[in-house]
Design a protein around this motif. Structure first.
Motif, short mmCIF file in Angstrom:
data_model
loop_
_atom_site.label_atom_id
_atom_site.label_comp_id
_atom_site.label_asym_id
_atom_site.label_seq_id
_atom_site.Cartn_x
_atom_site.Cartn_y
_atom_site.Cartn_z
N GLN A 37 0.89 -1.19 0.00
CA GLN A 37 0.02 -0.05 0.16
C GLN A 37 0.90 1.33 0.09
N LEU A 38 2.14 1.22 0.41
CA LEU A 38 2.97 2.29 0.27
C LEU A 38 3.36 2.70 -1.07
N THR A 39 2.88 2.02 -2.03
CA THR A 39 2.79 2.70 -3.66
C THR A 39 1.91 3.90 -3.54
N GLN A 40 0.89 3.95 -2.87
CA GLN A 40 0.08 4.99 -3.08
C GLN A 40 0.46 6.18 -2.14
N VAL A 41 1.61 6.19 -1.74
CA VAL A 41 2.16 7.24 -0.65
C VAL A 41 3.50 7.94 -1.38
N ASP A 42 3.24 9.02 -1.20
CA ASP A 42 4.27 10.07 -1.84
C ASP A 42 5.33 10.34 -0.81
N PHE A 43 6.80 10.05 -1.11
CA PHE A 43 7.66 10.45 -0.10
C PHE A 43 8.53 11.34 -0.79
N LEU A 44 8.58 12.42 0.21
CA LEU A 44 9.42 13.60 -0.31
C LEU A 44 10.70 14.05 0.78
N VAL A 45 11.62 14.81 0.27
CA VAL A 45 12.55 15.14 1.10
C VAL A 45 12.64 16.87 0.95
N LEU A 46 12.74 17.44 2.13
CA LEU A 46 12.82 18.62 2.27
C LEU A 46 14.10 19.07 3.13
N GLU A 47 14.59 20.35 2.68
CA GLU A 47 15.90 20.58 3.53
C GLU A 47 15.80 20.63 5.02
N VAL A 48 14.69 21.49 5.48
CA VAL A 48 14.51 21.72 6.88
C VAL A 48 13.15 22.19 7.11
N PRO A 49 12.53 21.55 8.23
CA PRO A 49 11.27 21.79 8.76
C PRO A 49 11.21 23.39 8.93
N GLU A 64 7.46 20.68 19.33
CA GLU A 64 8.39 19.62 19.43
C GLU A 64 9.77 19.77 19.27
N GLY A 65 10.12 20.93 18.78
CA GLY A 65 11.53 21.18 18.55
C GLY A 65 11.66 20.95 16.85
N VAL A 66 13.04 20.22 16.52
CA VAL A 66 13.29 20.01 15.13
C VAL A 66 12.80 18.61 14.75
N PRO A 67 11.78 18.34 14.27
CA PRO A 67 11.63 16.91 13.67
C PRO A 67 12.42 16.29 12.53
N LEU A 68 12.52 14.96 12.59
CA LEU A 68 13.29 14.39 11.27
C LEU A 68 12.41 13.99 10.26
N GLY A 69 11.24 13.89 10.49
CA GLY A 69 10.34 13.70 9.30
C GLY A 69 8.70 13.91 9.97
N ARG A 70 7.66 13.80 8.88
CA ARG A 70 6.38 13.84 9.37
C ARG A 70 5.75 13.26 8.33
N VAL A 71 4.49 12.81 9.00
CA VAL A 71 3.19 12.34 7.84
C VAL A 71 2.40 13.50 7.48
N TYR A 85 13.17 15.30 6.45
CA TYR A 85 13.89 16.57 6.53
C TYR A 85 15.48 16.30 6.56
N ARG A 86 16.27 16.73 5.33
CA ARG A 86 17.79 16.12 5.15
C ARG A 86 18.54 16.80 6.23
N ARG A 87 18.44 18.13 6.44
CA ARG A 87 19.51 18.59 7.14
C ARG A 87 19.63 18.21 8.50
N PRO A 88 18.32 18.23 9.38
CA PRO A 88 18.49 17.54 10.62
C PRO A 88 18.97 16.28 10.78
N VAL A 89 18.90 15.44 9.80
CA VAL A 89 19.33 13.97 9.96
C VAL A 89 20.68 14.10 9.68
N GLU A 90 20.96 14.80 8.71
CA GLU A 90 22.52 14.84 8.33
C GLU A 90 23.20 15.41 9.46
#
Length: 129
Positions: A37-49, A64-71, A85-90
């Motif tokens: 069912q994940l084929t029906q979900v879009d996965f996006l990367v943003l630099e920062v929240p 909550e502070g700086v999240p690493l991702g969200r739905v 979110y790319r930069r917080p993970v990096e």
């Protein structure tokens, strides 16, 4: 002589942003085998929240502070979306291997939230690597 240092097909010419996006898509692909069912979900990367995809301030940053991702649930003509979110993970990782592990954990956590499951149910190896 001017021109690229390496041809585009050589990994040297892959930007950090592209390499990060590849990690997100690799995790998505691993999970899609188990959860079609994940084929029906879009996965996006943003630099920062900070701002949502609609341009409004992101309430998670304020709460909550700086999240690493969200739905982002479906609505307004969009399918369900998972944003990483790319930069917080990096910033939280030292090398590519650590980054790949953290990206996968964040993707698993967001998929679990979307599906209403525990992360361990989404990927039995969650938290063990």
């Amino acid at each position: 002589m001017r021109g690229p240092i390496a041809p585009p097909q050589v990994p040297l010419s892959v930007s950090r942003a592209d390499a990060f996006t590849d990690l997100v898509y690799d995790s998505r692909d691993r999970l899609e085998r188990r959860w079609p069912q994940l084929t029906q979900v879009d996965f996006l990367v943003l630099e920062v929240p900070g701002f949502g995809l609609d341009g409004d301030p992101d309430p998670l940053v304020e709460e909550e502070g700086v999240p690493l991702g969200r739905v982002l649930p479906s609505g307004g003509g969009y399918r369900d979306r998972i944003v990483i979110y790319r930069r917080p993970v990096e910033i939280r990782t030292k090398n590519r291997d650590e980054r790949a592990l953290l990206v996968h954990e964040v993707v698993v956590e967001q998929v679990a939230e979307l599906l209403g499951l525990a992360p361990e149910s989404v990927d039995p190896r969650y938290g063990q690597e």
